[in-house]
Structures are given as structure tokens and as C-alpha cells.
Design a protein around this motif. Structure first.
Motif, PDB file in Angstrom:
ATOM      1  N   GLN A 122       5.614  23.694   0.360  1.00  0.00           N
ATOM      2  CA  GLN A 122       5.475  22.479   1.141  1.00  0.00           C
ATOM      3  C   GLN A 122       5.178  21.285   0.239  1.00  0.00           C
ATOM      4  OE1 GLN A 122       5.698  22.690   4.659  1.00  0.00           O
ATOM      5  NE2 GLN A 122       5.826  20.457   4.672  1.00  0.00           N
ATOM      6  N   SER A 123       4.422  21.499  -0.827  1.00  0.00           N
ATOM      7  CA  SER A 123       4.083  20.410  -1.738  1.00  0.00           C
ATOM      8  C   SER A 123       5.334  19.814  -2.372  1.00  0.00           C
ATOM      9  CB  SER A 123       3.140  20.914  -2.828  1.00  0.00           C
ATOM     10  OG  SER A 123       3.667  22.058  -3.465  1.00  0.00           O
ATOM     11  N   TYR A 174      -1.813  17.358  -2.619  1.00  0.00           N
ATOM     12  CA  TYR A 174      -0.992  18.384  -3.243  1.00  0.00           C
ATOM     13  C   TYR A 174      -0.977  18.190  -4.752  1.00  0.00           C
ATOM     14  CZ  TYR A 174       0.708  18.724   1.570  1.00  0.00           C
ATOM     15  OH  TYR A 174       0.781  18.857   2.932  1.00  0.00           O
ATOM     16  N   LYS A 175      -0.856  19.302  -5.461  1.00  0.00           N
ATOM     17  CA  LYS A 175      -0.751  19.245  -6.916  1.00  0.00           C
ATOM     18  C   LYS A 175       0.364  20.178  -7.371  1.00  0.00           C
ATOM     19  CE  LYS A 175      -4.059  20.948  -9.612  1.00  0.00           C
ATOM     20  NZ  LYS A 175      -5.303  21.017 -10.420  1.00  0.00           N
ATOM     21  N   ILE A 176       1.239  19.658  -8.231  1.00  0.00           N
ATOM     22  CA  ILE A 176       2.349  20.425  -8.787  1.00  0.00           C
ATOM     23  C   ILE A 176       2.211  20.393 -10.302  1.00  0.00           C
ATOM     24  CG2 ILE A 176       4.855  20.620  -8.970  1.00  0.00           C
ATOM     25  CD1 ILE A 176       5.031  19.075  -6.305  1.00  0.00           C
ATOM     26  N   LYS A 202      -6.617  20.874   1.627  1.00  0.00           N
ATOM     27  CA  LYS A 202      -6.471  20.468   3.021  1.00  0.00           C
ATOM     28  C   LYS A 202      -7.698  19.689   3.507  1.00  0.00           C
ATOM     29  CE  LYS A 202      -3.510  24.410   4.148  1.00  0.00           C
ATOM     30  NZ  LYS A 202      -3.319  25.596   5.021  1.00  0.00           N
ATOM     31  N   SER A 203      -7.467  18.870   4.525  1.00  0.00           N
ATOM     32  CA  SER A 203      -8.529  18.128   5.218  1.00  0.00           C
ATOM     33  C   SER A 203      -9.348  17.254   4.271  1.00  0.00           C
ATOM     34  CB  SER A 203      -9.458  19.101   5.969  1.00  0.00           C
ATOM     35  OG  SER A 203      -8.729  19.886   6.876  1.00  0.00           O
ATOM     36  N   LEU A 245     -11.122  17.247  -5.707  1.00  0.00           N
ATOM     37  CA  LEU A 245     -10.366  17.844  -4.609  1.00  0.00           C
ATOM     38  C   LEU A 245     -10.445  19.374  -4.642  1.00  0.00           C
ATOM     39  CD1 LEU A 245      -7.181  15.586  -4.598  1.00  0.00           C
ATOM     40  CD2 LEU A 245      -9.270  15.370  -3.244  1.00  0.00           C
ATOM     41  N   PRO A 246     -10.660  20.002  -3.492  1.00  0.00           N
ATOM     42  CA  PRO A 246     -10.798  21.470  -3.415  1.00  0.00           C
ATOM     43  C   PRO A 246      -9.446  22.173  -3.378  1.00  0.00           C
ATOM     44  CG  PRO A 246     -11.116  20.528  -1.234  1.00  0.00           C
ATOM     45  CD  PRO A 246     -10.894  19.365  -2.176  1.00  0.00           C
ATOM     46  N   TYR A 247      -8.724  22.133  -4.491  1.00  0.00           N
ATOM     47  CA  TYR A 247      -7.389  22.721  -4.529  1.00  0.00           C
ATOM     48  C   TYR A 247      -7.430  24.242  -4.447  1.00  0.00           C
ATOM     49  CZ  TYR A 247      -5.011  18.353  -5.805  1.00  0.00           C
ATOM     50  OH  TYR A 247      -4.486  17.084  -5.810  1.00  0.00           O
TER      51      TYR A 247
END
Length: 326
Positions: free
Chosen positions: A104-105, A145-147, A246-247, A277-279
């Protein structure tokens, strides 16, 4: 005459080899005849942020016949080819499925090529390049999102397996275990061959050295065997490239998504603190034995190349849609 003998030799060799490698050949044939997805994405970047431009585009083509050459329609502010909806045929194995096969990212990143500047400005965005490895982070609506590519700028798509996950967990637990200190035996013995209470040990120095050498040789042999039986995985699971938090933002009264205070660099600036961020790894595709919906019968395999020269972000390559072999 020589040519006839040569062909006969080749045929005889194939007769002997093919039965032994029938399963491998079958797997190879299934792979090269599987549906192929071609991706070509380009996005203009200015001062680290995406820019709506006529040079932006998102092109993809599936072996099934569906394809799109999409870009932004400046008049309507929407995509020209409606690839947003049509790309669902890539995201999911069947209409109505809820589990995506494609990250999805990455799909959300592709949408920047067909998005107006007004919508781009509502998202947080960060792109970094370090010795070939490219990291892209962005927040779209309530999620971030992180890629992350590998050191060659590649996104490797492979099937995630239970064995690979078990190995990763074992490696993680091993790295957390305490290491032995140099020169300090584990049996309460000092370096001079005496015990901590001052008594002498029964083992002579020569026998100790012999045992140490034997242990070292055994360890080397075991390591060599492990290297042969467990070759280095040059194509890590695709789940190691894509992450989601998320969130991290909530929708306000104006229907816009506002970043939560916990993820801001400061209350005054309101800018996002990416390191807070809580990746988590984005889960998509399947692993054998999972009890989920029918989407888990397929996964993508191949490589996408990512490049960034400071002004343009490009993602290009081909992946194949393969059936899961349980």
C-alpha cells in the motif's frame, strides 16, 4: 556425422537430467509464463518536496491486458486515466479481496504523480539518499509510510516464508545475548590456570591448549558447514522494504488530517518528527499456512529500481505474479 553424434549426446543428457529436475523445470516454466507487471513512475522533487508537473507520470502494464499511462489533468485536477481505481487489479488477486498483494505504501507513493499541488501540500514528505540507499517517508491522511531500498537502490520482491521469519527471529535473539569477555573463562578459572579460590586445576597447560585447538577447529568446521548449507540470501523479503505507522494524524472539523502532538518536532513548528513515528513492517502478500482470504494464493517476485538525482524520483522495473506453493 559429428553433428549427428553431438545431437545424440545432447538428447541422451536431457533424458537423464530432465526426470531429476522435473520439479525445478516446472517451477521455472510457471515463473516465466506468469503475468508480468511493468512499472514506470516519475515525480519531480523541489527542495525535498513533490511538485505537480507535466513531467510527472505513472505508467504500468499488466500481461492480462490492463495498462495505464497516467498523469495529472491540470484542468480537472484528477488523473487522466483513472489509474487510482484501475490499479486495484494489481493490488488484489480478486475483486472484493481485503488483503493486498502489492504494498500500500508504494501504491500511495505512485499517486503523487497524478495529484495536484493542493493535495501534495497537505502531506508531509521526506526523501533521503545515502550511498545508493534511498529512503522515502510521507504521511498521507492518518498514516505515515516509509520505503527503504537496499544499497543498490533496489526494491526486491520475493515470497515471505516461515523459514525466513524464523531465521530473522533467531538472529535478533542472538544479537541481544551477552557476549563473553576476552580472556575470562566461564568456569571460574583465572588466566594463570588457578581457580578463584587459589587452588590449582587438574588440567595441564598442554592439554588445555590441545582442547582449545580442537574446539576452535570444530567451530570452524561447523561454521563452514553452515555457510555451505545456508547460502547468503541476496534477495530479502519485500516486507523489509516497506513500513507503515498508523493513526499518526486525526481528522478535524475541517475534514483535514492533523498530525498528533506526540509526533511533532515541537508544538510551535507543527512539523513532523520522522524519528518518532511508530513504524512497523507492512504486511502484504502471503506466507504458507496463513489462514486468511483467497488473496494469499499469489505474491509478486522481481525487482524495482529506484533512483533520485535531487530533482526527479524514478521507480522502474518488472515483477511477476506467482502462485504460492504450499
Amino acid at each position: 556425422m559429428h553433428r549427428k553424434n553431438f545431437l545424440s549426446t545432447i538428447l541422451a543428457s536431457l533424458i537423464l537430467i530432465l526426470p531429476c529436475h522435473a520439479s525445478g523445470i516446472s517451477k521455472w516454466w510457471a515463473e516465466i509464463t506468469s503475468p508480468k507487471l511493468s512499472i514506470d513512475f516519475s515525480l519531480r522533487i523541489s527542495e525535498g518536496h513533490p511538485v505537480a508537473s507535466e513531467e510527472n507520470y505513472f505508467r504500468w502494464k499488466d500481461s492480462s491486458g490492463d495498462s495505464a499511462k497516467d498523469s495529472l489533468d491540470a484542468i480537472t485536477g484528477a488523473s487522466k486515466s483513472a489509474s487510482t481505481k484501475r490499479f486495484d487489479s494489481i493490488m488484489y488477486a480478486n475483486p472484493g479481496d481485503t488483503k493486498n498483494l502489492f504494498p500500500q505504501s508504494l501504491r500511495n507513493l505512485f499517486l503523487y504523480a497524478v495529484t495536484s499541488q493542493d493535495f501534495m501540500d497537505k502531506d508531509d514528505f521526506l526523501i533521503e539518499s545515502d550511498q545508493g540507499k534511498i529512503t522515502i517517508q510521507f504521511r498521507h491522511r492518518g498514516s505515515a509510510y516509509k520505503i527503504v531500498t537496499d544499497e543498490k537502490g533496489l526494491l526486491n520482491f520475493t515470497q515471505a516464508t516461515e523459514e525466513k521469519k524464523a531465521t530473522e527471529n533467531q538472529d535478533a535473539s542472538t544479537s541481544d545475548s551477552p557476549k563473553e569477555t576476552d580472556g575470562t573463562p566461564n568456569d571460574g578459572t583465572s588466566n594463570d590456570g588457578t581457580s578463584n579460590d587459589g587452588t590449582s586445576n587438574d588440567v595441564t597447560p598442554n592439554s588445555t591448549a590441545t582442547e582449545n585447538e580442537s574446539s576452535a577447529d570444530a567451530a570452524k568446521s561447523e561454521n563452514a558447514a553452515n555457510e555451505i548449507s545456508a547460502p547468503k540470501d541476496e534477495n530479502p523479503s519485500a516486507e523489509g522494504h516497506f513500513f507503515v505507522a498508523k493513526s499518526v494524524a486525526e481528522q478535524g472539523e475541517t475534514l483535514e488530517f492533523n498530525l498528533l502532538d506526540a509526533y511533532k518536532s515541537s508544538e510551535k513548528s507543527g512539523k513532523i518528527n520522522w524519528s518518532s513515528l511508530p513504524y512497523e513492517k507492512e504486511i502484504f502478500g502471503t506466507t504458507p499456512g496463513e489462514s486468511t482470504n483467497k488473496s494469499t494464493s499469489f505474491y509478486y517476485k522481481g525487482k524495482l529500481s529506484v533512483s533520485y538525482d535531487g530533482t526527479t524520483l524514478r521507480i522502474k522495473g518488472k515483477v511477476r505474479k506467482l502462485k504460492v506453493e504450499n
